[in-house]
Motif scaffolding. Structure first.
Motif, PDB file in Angstrom:
ATOM      1  N   GLU A 148       0.830  -1.214   0.000  1.00  0.00           N
ATOM      2  CA  GLU A 148       0.000   0.000   0.000  1.00  0.00           C
ATOM      3  C   GLU A 148       0.862   1.262   0.000  1.00  0.00           C
ATOM      4  O   GLU A 148       0.548   2.245  -0.675  1.00  0.00           O
TER       5      GLU A 148
ATOM      6  N   ARG B  89       2.243   1.940  -3.445  1.00  0.00           N
ATOM      7  CA  ARG B  89       1.161   2.437  -4.285  1.00  0.00           C
ATOM      8  C   ARG B  89       0.889   3.926  -4.021  1.00  0.00           C
ATOM      9  O   ARG B  89       0.675   4.717  -4.944  1.00  0.00           O
ATOM     10  N   ILE B  90       0.925   4.305  -2.755  1.00  0.00           N
ATOM     11  CA  ILE B  90       0.682   5.708  -2.388  1.00  0.00           C
ATOM     12  C   ILE B  90       1.792   6.606  -2.950  1.00  0.00           C
ATOM     13  O   ILE B  90       1.531   7.654  -3.534  1.00  0.00           O
TER      14      ILE B  90
ATOM     15  N   GLU C   1       3.594   6.092  -5.528  1.00  0.00           N
ATOM     16  CA  GLU C   1       3.433   6.155  -6.974  1.00  0.00           C
ATOM     17  C   GLU C   1       2.299   7.107  -7.350  1.00  0.00           C
ATOM     18  O   GLU C   1       2.475   8.024  -8.153  1.00  0.00           O
ATOM     19  N   ASP C   2       1.137   6.926  -6.750  1.00  0.00           N
ATOM     20  CA  ASP C   2      -0.036   7.739  -7.093  1.00  0.00           C
ATOM     21  C   ASP C   2       0.156   9.210  -6.722  1.00  0.00           C
ATOM     22  O   ASP C   2      -0.363  10.095  -7.386  1.00  0.00           O
ATOM     23  N   GLU C   3       0.869   9.456  -5.638  1.00  0.00           N
ATOM     24  CA  GLU C   3       1.028  10.837  -5.167  1.00  0.00           C
ATOM     25  C   GLU C   3       2.226  11.525  -5.810  1.00  0.00           C
ATOM     26  O   GLU C   3       2.487  12.687  -5.534  1.00  0.00           O
TER      27      GLU C   3
END
Ligand SMILES: Nc1nc2c(ncn2[C@@H]2O[C@H](COP(=O)(O)OP(=O)(O)OP(=O)(O)O)[C@@H](O)[C@H]2O)c(=O)[nH]1
Ligand SMILES: [Mg+2]
Lengths: 148, 298
Positions: A45, A48-49, A51-53
């Motif tokens: 998680e 993923r954070i 990467e997305d942010e």
């Protein structure tokens, strides 16, 4: 210094995030955009954070003693996601004897309980300097530099 | 293919990778758009935007928890959902603490959901500059629903009305904050009102108060629902109400007035001379009138 996007994450199972919140606020007051993830995030998680942010710095906090497994795991996952430029630092209760191993895994600084806001700021200044002069600093570089 | 050198990609490459499903390219494209990079903004212009819902209301009423419920609901229907969580930046330090995703526990690891925290930066309102282009980038990346969370009640709310197709106003039991919105005549701009924390006392009462307020303002057709993000009750009904929202001509005029204003503002502020004009003003070198002339008579 231009504002950085910094994720402050709390992997592991312990339910105390006071320390992580103090760090998040200190970084915000130093002018950065701090994304706080909340408690008990898995390494997957957290990556993923990041990467997305589109974050460039990750602060990991652990009080549970599980840092020996969790921090290197996060570093590994960052590298395999191609997020080699992300700079990882750790905080919490991390005995001196555990630190060398974490540095070798790609963690660039470890801050204990007595850390001041100034320490964080100096570390980030150094990170930005190294980056702009193309010296290795991200989790993907293997030269083993760490802040002390 | 994973994340190979987004640093060295052009905005056109980022846009096409984002459209092909690369989260990393989308993430970088959004950063560039927010920084005001012209090529990146152009790379998403002309995209047909997905259905967008603004979720607003006073601090702490549960907007993030509710956004989490809504995003998970649509994802469970197989839809891709983009979420923008907007929080203020300090005008002095520029710093921001973006804590909304801390509450998004269901959505955090769902492959169909993309969550992005956005600081308002140099915008003086409650919305960041170039929000419209960010919505277009999410649409380009294949999001079928876009949710935008902002804090605010009162004047600032009007902004979100201009940026999204639908506005969900969230309140809590016995807070009374929403009365502020009512005074400003803004309650009528909401398409749906949700009183969250329906598991606590006072929620039904608060909903009844809002309903009677709306009836006075001649807009009794705005649904007011009691929900609980904690116990996940009322979510299906809320989704249904949001999906049934009809276009209201009176709101369209307000919407386009603000859309146009903010588009003009984005353009003015994005010009490279804007910052130096502000500095000159702060140093007392020019007057406000001179500054305005410099900006509009280039
Ligand atoms: N009892 C109850 N508590 C809730 C409910 N929804 C949210 N909360 C709690 O309310 C607090 C605030 O929730 P958030 O979702 O962060 O609220 P918010 O409106 O997004 O807050 P800001 O973004 O800071 O303005 C948290 O402690 C939640 O656990 C609910 O349905 N019932
Ligand atoms: Mg929130």
């Amino acid at each position: 210094m231009d504002p950085l996007r910094i994720v402050v994450a709390k992997p592991g199972l312990d339910g105390h995030d006071r320390g992580a919140k103090v760090v998040a606020r200190a970084l915000r007051d130093a002018g950065h955009e701090v994304i706080y993830t909340g408690l008990r995030r898995t390494p997957e998680e957290i990556v993923r954070i990041i990467e997305d942010e589109d974050a460039s710095v990750l602060g990991l906090s652990s009080l549970s003693g599980a840092h020996g497994f969790l921090f290197p795991r996060v570093c590994d996952l960052l590298r395999s996601a191609g997020l080699d430029d992300v700079v990882v630092f750790g905080g919490g209760i991390i005995p001196q004897s555990d630190r060398l191993e974490l540095y070798e895994a790609g963690v660039r600084a470890i801050f204990g309980p007595g850390t001041t806001t100034d320490d964080f700021i100096q570390f980030l200044v150094e990170v930005v300097e190294r980056r702009s002069s193309n010296q290795p600093v991200g989790v993907g570089s293997s030269d083993g530099w760490h802040w002390s | 293919m994973v994340g190979i050198g987004v640093e060295s990609m052009t905005s056109t490459e980022l846009a096409s990778q984002a459209a092909a499903g690369s989260r990393r390219s989308l993430a970088r494209l959004l950063s560039l758009i927010q920084e005001g990079d012209t090529a990146s903004i152009e790379s998403v212009s002309g995209v047909e935007n997905a259905a967008t819902i603004g979720i607003t209301g006073p601090p702490g009423v549960g907007k993030s928890c509710l956004t989490d419920c809504l995003a998970s609901y649509w994802a469970s229907q197989g839809q891709r959902v983009g979420v923008l969580c907007i929080d203020p930046s300090s005008p002095i330090t520029g710093g921001s603490l973006l804590g909304d995703r801390m509450r998004m526990e269901q959505s955090g690891s769902n492959d169909l959901i993309y969550i992005r925290s956005v600081a308002t930066r140099t915008s003086f309102g409650s919305l960041p500059l170039r929000l419209m282009a960010m919505i277009s980038a999410l649409s380009l990346a294949g999001m079928e629903r876009i949710l935008v969370e902002t804090v605010g009640v009162g004047q600032t709310e009007i902004g979100i009305v201009s940026m999204t197709d639908t506005v969900l106003l969230v309140d809590g039991p016995d807070r009374g904050d929403i009365v502020q919105a009512e005074k400003a005549g803004l309650l009528e701009l909401a398409d749906v009102v949700a009183v969250n924390k329906g598991d606590l006392d006072g929620a039904e009462n608060a909903a009844a108060n809002i309903r009677s307020g709306l009836a006075l303002g001649n807009s009794e057709s705005i649904p007011v629902l009691v929900v609980s993000a904690l116990e996940k009750t009322g979510i299906d009904e809320l989704v249904q109400a949001l999906e049934e929202v009809q276009l209201r001509p009176s709101v369209e005029v307000v919407r386009w007035r603000h859309r146009l204003t903010s588009a003009i503002l984005d353009q003015v502020v994005s010009d490279s001379s804007f910052d130096s004009t502000v500095t000159s003003l702060a140093e007392g070198k020019i007057t406000l009138e001179q500054a305005i002339n410099m900006i509009f008579q280039r």
